[in-house]
Design an enzyme around this catalytic site. Structure first.
Site, PDB file in Angstrom:
ATOM      1  N   LYS A  24       0.839  -1.216   0.000  1.00 47.66           N
ATOM      2  CA  LYS A  24       0.000   0.000   0.000  1.00 47.66           C
ATOM      3  C   LYS A  24       0.866   1.257   0.000  1.00 47.66           C
ATOM      4  CE  LYS A  24      -1.779   1.521   4.111  1.00 47.66           C
ATOM      5  NZ  LYS A  24      -1.471   2.916   4.466  1.00 47.66           N
ATOM      6  N   ASN A  25       1.844   1.309   0.897  1.00 48.31           N
ATOM      7  CA  ASN A  25       2.601   2.555   1.058  1.00 48.31           C
ATOM      8  C   ASN A  25       3.667   2.758  -0.022  1.00 48.31           C
ATOM      9  OD1 ASN A  25       0.998   3.178   3.189  1.00 48.31           O
ATOM     10  ND2 ASN A  25       2.516   2.701   4.780  1.00 48.31           N
ATOM     11  N   CYS A 120      -5.676  12.891  13.246  1.00 47.85           N
ATOM     12  CA  CYS A 120      -5.548  11.481  12.910  1.00 47.85           C
ATOM     13  C   CYS A 120      -5.423  10.714  14.213  1.00 47.85           C
ATOM     14  CB  CYS A 120      -4.312  11.303  12.051  1.00 47.85           C
ATOM     15  SG  CYS A 120      -3.836   9.626  11.769  1.00 47.85           S
ATOM     16  N   ARG A 125       0.472  14.337  13.297  1.00 45.58           N
ATOM     17  CA  ARG A 125       0.797  14.214  11.877  1.00 45.58           C
ATOM     18  C   ARG A 125       0.895  15.564  11.143  1.00 45.58           C
ATOM     19  NH1 ARG A 125      -1.371   8.610   9.435  1.00 45.58           N
ATOM     20  NH2 ARG A 125       0.552   8.856   8.298  1.00 45.58           N
ATOM     21  N   ASP A 310       4.556   0.600  12.000  1.00 46.41           N
ATOM     22  CA  ASP A 310       3.338  -0.031  11.478  1.00 46.41           C
ATOM     23  C   ASP A 310       3.234  -1.510  11.863  1.00 46.41           C
ATOM     24  OD1 ASP A 310       2.706   2.412  10.401  1.00 46.41           O
ATOM     25  OD2 ASP A 310       3.304   1.904   8.362  1.00 46.41           O
ATOM     26  N   ARG A 402      -8.606  -0.739   4.679  1.00 48.14           N
ATOM     27  CA  ARG A 402      -7.725   0.289   4.120  1.00 48.14           C
ATOM     28  C   ARG A 402      -6.371  -0.305   3.751  1.00 48.14           C
ATOM     29  NH1 ARG A 402      -6.706   5.176   7.652  1.00 48.14           N
ATOM     30  NH2 ARG A 402      -5.504   5.571   5.769  1.00 48.14           N
TER      31      ARG A 402
HETATM   32  N1  EPU Z   1       6.596  14.699  10.897  1.00 48.77           N
HETATM   33  C1  EPU Z   1       6.726  16.037  11.157  1.00 48.77           C
HETATM   34  N2  EPU Z   1       6.471  16.934  10.135  1.00 48.77           N
HETATM   35  C2  EPU Z   1       6.094  16.523   8.905  1.00 48.77           C
HETATM   36  C3  EPU Z   1       5.972  15.154   8.615  1.00 48.77           C
HETATM   37  C4  EPU Z   1       6.228  14.252   9.651  1.00 48.77           C
HETATM   38  O1  EPU Z   1       7.050  16.416  12.266  1.00 48.77           O
HETATM   39  O2  EPU Z   1       5.893  17.383   8.044  1.00 48.77           O
HETATM   40  C5  EPU Z   1       6.857  13.712  11.962  1.00 48.77           C
HETATM   41  C6  EPU Z   1       5.601  12.915  12.305  1.00 48.77           C
HETATM   42  O3  EPU Z   1       4.825  13.582  13.272  1.00 48.77           O
HETATM   43  C7  EPU Z   1       6.202  11.618  12.817  1.00 48.77           C
HETATM   44  C8  EPU Z   1       7.486  11.459  12.000  1.00 48.77           C
HETATM   45  O4  EPU Z   1       7.762  12.753  11.451  1.00 48.77           O
HETATM   46  O5  EPU Z   1       6.529  11.752  14.167  1.00 48.77           O
HETATM   47  C9  EPU Z   1       7.437  10.459  10.864  1.00 48.77           C
HETATM   48  O6  EPU Z   1       6.323  10.712  10.035  1.00 48.77           O
HETATM   49  P1  EPU Z   1       6.341  10.404   8.461  1.00 48.77           P
HETATM   50  O7  EPU Z   1       6.210  11.686   7.743  1.00 48.77           O
HETATM   51  O8  EPU Z   1       7.478   9.503   8.131  1.00 48.77           O
HETATM   52  O9  EPU Z   1       4.976   9.606   8.293  1.00 48.77           O
HETATM   53  P2  EPU Z   1       4.094   9.593   6.980  1.00 48.77           P
HETATM   54  O10 EPU Z   1       4.953   9.754   5.801  1.00 48.77           O
HETATM   55  O11 EPU Z   1       2.926  10.492   7.163  1.00 48.77           O
HETATM   56  C10 EPU Z   1       4.281   7.026   6.480  1.00 48.77           C
HETATM   57  C11 EPU Z   1       3.324   5.886   6.350  1.00 48.77           C
HETATM   58  C12 EPU Z   1       2.726   5.548   7.715  1.00 48.77           C
HETATM   59  C13 EPU Z   1       3.874   5.190   8.659  1.00 48.77           C
HETATM   60  C14 EPU Z   1       4.898   6.324   8.714  1.00 48.77           C
HETATM   61  C15 EPU Z   1       6.138   6.005   9.526  1.00 48.77           C
HETATM   62  C16 EPU Z   1       2.539   6.178   4.075  1.00 48.77           C
HETATM   63  C17 EPU Z   1       1.416   6.509   3.165  1.00 48.77           C
HETATM   64  N3  EPU Z   1       2.281   6.249   5.398  1.00 48.77           N
HETATM   65  O12 EPU Z   1       3.513   8.113   7.011  1.00 48.77           O
HETATM   66  O13 EPU Z   1       1.895   4.401   7.538  1.00 48.77           O
HETATM   67  O14 EPU Z   1       3.399   4.941   9.952  1.00 48.77           O
HETATM   68  O15 EPU Z   1       5.340   6.661   7.371  1.00 48.77           O
HETATM   69  O16 EPU Z   1       6.777   4.877   9.004  1.00 48.77           O
HETATM   70  O17 EPU Z   1       3.615   5.811   3.630  1.00 48.77           O
HETATM   71  C18 EPU Z   1       0.086   2.940   7.947  1.00 48.77           C
HETATM   72  O18 EPU Z   1       0.281   2.423   6.825  1.00 48.77           O
HETATM   73  O19 EPU Z   1      -0.661   2.410   8.821  1.00 48.77           O
HETATM   74  C19 EPU Z   1       0.740   4.200   8.267  1.00 48.77           C
HETATM   75  C20 EPU Z   1       0.286   5.023   9.210  1.00 48.77           C
END
Ligand code: EPU
Length: 423
Positions: A24-25, A120, A125, A310, A402
């Site tokens: 998915k991701n 969320c 997030r 995850d 999902r």
């Molecule tokens: N963060 C910030 N600022 C930002 C973005 C992130 O402070 O602008 C922080 C977040 O609060 C968090 C950390 O950085 O503490 C990591 O967040 P990241 O941005 O890596 O998460 P994401 O890209 O929104 C993806 C996956 C998530 C998974 C996380 C961490 C996708 C579509 N989603 O989310 O997957 O938990 O990386 O590995 O790739 C799931 O599939 O159940 C899921 C939640």
């Protein structure tokens, strides 16, 4: 929408084979990459999931032509023209990964409007990393009435972007935007997840020039245009880890195919430390649980190659019936222990201390009605239900759909007594 529940009669060791679906991701950013070119992007090994359907709806309203051959797990996306540069609240609020269209649309059209994703269940997030990175590339960004308004009328310009925190979709968004920027961009402290490498490989075969994906520094030489390609989505490492833990928690034995141990380096070594045997095969690997209780092991979630957040909830389910204790520390999301009270209702002994949960192993779990709160918490309760004595009913199953394709079929084929029922 009919609300559905999952009913499980637990206590049966799972045995058989499960084919792992495409990730998915990985699929979600790959779909967004179609916005970077007017030529067709053909994605194979696509998973059939609610989040993929949401992303299709989003891309469709931007003007992307989609042709889905579900029997072949193939999706063809053609963004010949992008007639609408706005990602509306109604779709973005359902799926935060919608933010992945921001970088590509801005880079291709010189403007984009994306609804702010909002709250969320698993944490705050924020998206500041995405926005600051795009500002570094020369975009003007304003927040108006709940929408991000991004403009780059003269195009984006390559530069060095240093991420303050490792962000998976942040890295993906900026890597895609940088592909159409003028000159060279460097992403420093980039995420190293396999999904980043998969996206980079697809972009390279679309004509992008990218080096360093999979390390913490990615270098991109911008191009005027990208072209179409055919790309196979990598296997889902979270689904892989989840079913490996399903075999372990039920003291069963499952052959996982269409996947690889290389996708879960830290998870596999911790499972082995707990006493689970994992043996590589030509198509994947065989998981064999120990007939004794598994040993409790400590887990700390970290960006790849560390233990994936995850998979934290699923590993915690396994730890509830291990010998000894396990300290589970969540460093990525501040509110990702919502499965704890539900596991405790099934007889687990868990106490939460800030970002850590101390799990003291109990001899067995007992079935109970429980409530799913997010995708990974739901599947953790499925695993607990498979191991528990008696019947478990999991409410709010839509979370599962999902991210897990045909979960009850895949587990049912391995002997699980699991069914979906309407409320
Ligand atoms: N963060 C910030 N600022 C930002 C973005 C992130 O402070 O602008 C922080 C977040 O609060 C968090 C950390 O950085 O503490 C990591 O967040 P990241 O941005 O890596 O998460 P994401 O890209 O929104 C993806 C996956 C998530 C998974 C996380 C961490 C996708 C579509 N989603 O989310 O997957 O938990 O990386 O590995 O790739 C799931 O599939 O159940 C899921 C939640």
């Amino acid at each position: 929408m009919t609300l559905q529940k999952i009913k499980i009669q637990g206590g049966i060791p799972l045995s058989g084979e499960i084919a792992i679906s495409g990730a998915k991701n990985a699929a979600l950013p790959l779909m967004a990459a179609a916005l970077l070119t007017d030529k067709p992007l053909v994605l194979t090994n696509m998973p059939n999931l609610a989040d993929i359907t949401s992303m299709q709806a989003l891309l469709d309203q931007h003007g992307v032509h989609l042709s889905n051959d579900a029997s072949q797990k193939t999706l063809t996306l053609t963004a010949q023209t992008i007639h609408n540069t706005t990602a509306p609240y109604d779709i973005v609020r359902k799926m935060r990964a919608s933010i992945l269209v921001l970088g590509p649309i801005l880079a291709r059209c010189g403007q984009a409007q994306v609804s702010l994703p909002g709250g969320c269940a698993i944490g705050v997030r924020p998206i500041d990393i995405h926005l600051n990175g795009l500002r570094d590339l020369g975009a003007e960004i304003e927040l108006i009435d709940g929408y991000i308004h991004a403009r780059a009328p003269n195009g984006l310009s390559g530069t060095t972007i240093t991420f303050p925190v490792v962000s998976v979709t942040g890295t993906e968004n900026l890597m895609m935007a940088a592909c159409l920027a003028k000159g060279e961009s460097r992403l420093v402290n980039a995420a190293r997840e396999p999904e980043i490498i998969d996206l980079a490989n697809c972009l390279i075969s679309m004509g992008a020039e990218i080096t360093g994906a999979g390390t913490d520094t990615i270098t991109i030489q911008g191009k005027k245009h990208l072209t179409g390609t055919t790309h196979r989505v990598i296997p889902d490492r979270i689904e892989t880890g989840t079913y490996a833990m399903a075999a372990a928690i039920t003291k069963g034995s499952i052959h996982l195919t269409n996947t690889s141990l290389n996708l879960i380096p830290t998870v596999s070594s911790l499972l082995q430390k707990a006493g689970v045997s994992l043996v590589e095969t030509s198509t994947g690997f065989q998981v064999q649980a120990s007939q004794e209780s598994h040993q409790g092991v400590d887990i700390m979630t970290e960006p790849f190659p560390g233990f994936a957040t995850d998979l934290q909830a699923q590993m915690m389910a396994l730890m509830t019936i291990c010998q000894g204790a396990s300290l589970v520390t969540e460093t990525i999301w501040e509110n990702r222990f919502m499965h704890v009270p539900e596991l405790c209702r099934m007889g687990a002994n868990i106490t939460v201390h800030g970002p850590s949960a101390l799990v003291r192993g109990v001899p067995q779990l007992n079935g109970a009605p429980v409530m799913a709160t997010d995708l990974r918490a739901s599947v953790c309760l499925v695993l607990a239900g498979l191991a528990a004595e008696g019947e478990t009913i999991i409410n709010r199953v839509y979370h599962l759909d999902r991210g897990y394709e045909r979960v009850e079929d895949k587990l049912g084929m391995c002997g699980a007594r699991i069914e979906r029922i309407d409320e």
